[in-house]
Design an enzyme around this catalytic site. Structure first.
Site, short mmCIF file in Angstrom:
data_model
loop_
_atom_site.label_atom_id
_atom_site.label_comp_id
_atom_site.label_asym_id
_atom_site.label_seq_id
_atom_site.Cartn_x
_atom_site.Cartn_y
_atom_site.Cartn_z
N VAL A 189 -16.48 11.10 -14.59
CA VAL A 189 -15.56 10.57 -15.61
C VAL A 189 -15.78 9.09 -15.87
CG1 VAL A 189 -13.79 12.30 -15.19
CG2 VAL A 189 -13.70 10.12 -13.94
N ASN A 200 -7.08 13.88 -14.94
CA ASN A 200 -6.55 13.98 -13.59
C ASN A 200 -7.49 13.47 -12.51
OD1 ASN A 200 -4.77 15.23 -11.40
ND2 ASN A 200 -6.69 16.34 -11.12
N SER A 254 0.77 7.80 -10.52
CA SER A 254 1.23 8.03 -9.16
C SER A 254 2.53 7.30 -8.94
CB SER A 254 0.19 7.52 -8.15
OG SER A 254 0.71 7.49 -6.83
N TYR A 278 -5.94 1.23 -5.76
CA TYR A 278 -5.29 2.48 -6.17
C TYR A 278 -3.99 2.18 -6.91
CZ TYR A 278 -3.41 7.21 -5.90
OH TYR A 278 -2.89 8.45 -6.22
N ALA A 329 -3.09 -0.59 -8.44
CA ALA A 329 -3.36 -1.27 -9.70
C ALA A 329 -3.86 -0.29 -10.76
CB ALA A 329 -4.39 -2.38 -9.48
N SER A 330 -4.74 0.62 -10.36
CA SER A 330 -5.27 1.59 -11.32
C SER A 330 -4.19 2.53 -11.84
CB SER A 330 -6.41 2.40 -10.69
OG SER A 330 -5.94 3.24 -9.64
N LYS A 331 -3.31 2.96 -10.95
CA LYS A 331 -2.27 3.91 -11.35
C LYS A 331 -1.18 3.22 -12.17
CE LYS A 331 -4.09 7.57 -9.55
NZ LYS A 331 -4.61 8.66 -10.43
N ILE A 364 1.47 14.71 -2.29
CA ILE A 364 1.22 16.13 -2.59
C ILE A 364 0.18 16.65 -1.60
CG2 ILE A 364 0.60 17.78 -4.39
CD1 ILE A 364 3.07 16.08 -5.07
#
Length: 250
Positions: A63, A89, A142, A155, A157-159, A188
């Site tokens: 991706v 996703n 998230s 993580y 920052a990206s979300k 999850i």
């Protein structure tokens, strides 16, 4: 069937939330194009759908690579003559390190997969949705896109970026009848959290750090995606749906 006759693309569809959502969309009547960097996993998800009587194909996809994402969208539109649903996703986490200790390479990798990957998916899918006057896009953020957590800087920052990028796209393409929403899962039960299980003391806390005091299931997230993808959510766009068992409030 809530998405009967629709065409859906799911990235990260080889395992976890992506696999569960691919299966759920197929159960509700969609033809599903399963994308994953792990070709074997993507092929397996597609095979499970077909064995259950559904329609699916798989495409090996990085991706972060524009050419791969273009080919993915092209495969969907050429195979099924359209594109109605995109579930961006695919995602990765990072080593638990202070941000000053992270390598530049790891920072770039997490941002590229989790944020650039969402951007590329929308960049190439939206023009196809415009041709048919509508579509639904769901991006995976998230609960950690809404609050900080030590040692998860890239993580988080990206979300967080996914949330605002989702709002931007919703504003820019709402008049084209393209709805863009996000989901924000909590903890999850998927392979992405497998590393956390190794610390028994820590896992006991993390696995119950929400109002329901349990792990979420991939199928529970898939149900939320199905809702946002369906006409039942026809007046919902620019929103982020928490699927966290009350984790943000805990």
């Amino acid at each position: 069937m809530r998405v009967k006759g629709k065409v859906a693309v799911v990235t990260g569809g080889g395992s976890g939330i992506g696999c569960a959502t691919s299966l759920r969309l197929a159960e509700e009547g969609a033809a599903v194009v399963v994308a994953d960097l792990n070709e074997e996993a993507a092929a397996n998800t597609a095979e499970v759908i077909k064995e259950a009587g559904g329609d699916a194909t798989f495409v090996k996809t990085d991706v972060t690579n524009p050419d791969d994402v273009q080919q993915l969208i092209s495969t969907a539109t050429q195979t099924y003559k359209g594109l109605d649903i995109l579930f961006n996703n695919a995602g990765i986490s990072n080593q638990e390190l202070k941000l000053t200790e992270l390598s530049l390479e790891e920072w770039d990798q997490v941002i590229n997969v989790n944020l650039k990957g969402v951007y590329l998916g929308m960049k190439y899918a939206i023009p196809e949705m415009e041709k048919q006057n509508g579509g639904s896009i769901i991006n995976t953020s998230s609960v950690l896109g809404f609050k900080g957590k030590k040692y998860q800087a890239p993580y988080n920052a990206s979300k967080a970026g996914v949330v605002t990028l989702t709002q931007n796209a919703a504003l820019e393409f709402g008049t084209k009848n393209i709805r863009v929403n996000a989901i924000a899962p909590g903890v999850i039960d998927t392979p992405i959290v497998d590393g956390w299980r190794e610390n028994e003391w820590k896992w006991e806390i993390i696995s119950k750090a929400n109002a329901l005091r349990r792990l979420g299931k991939p199928e529970e997230v898939a149900n939320a995606v199905l809702f946002l993808a369906s006409d039942e959510a026809s007046f919902i766009t620019g929103s982020t749906l928490m699927v966290d068992g009350g984790g943000l409030t805990f």
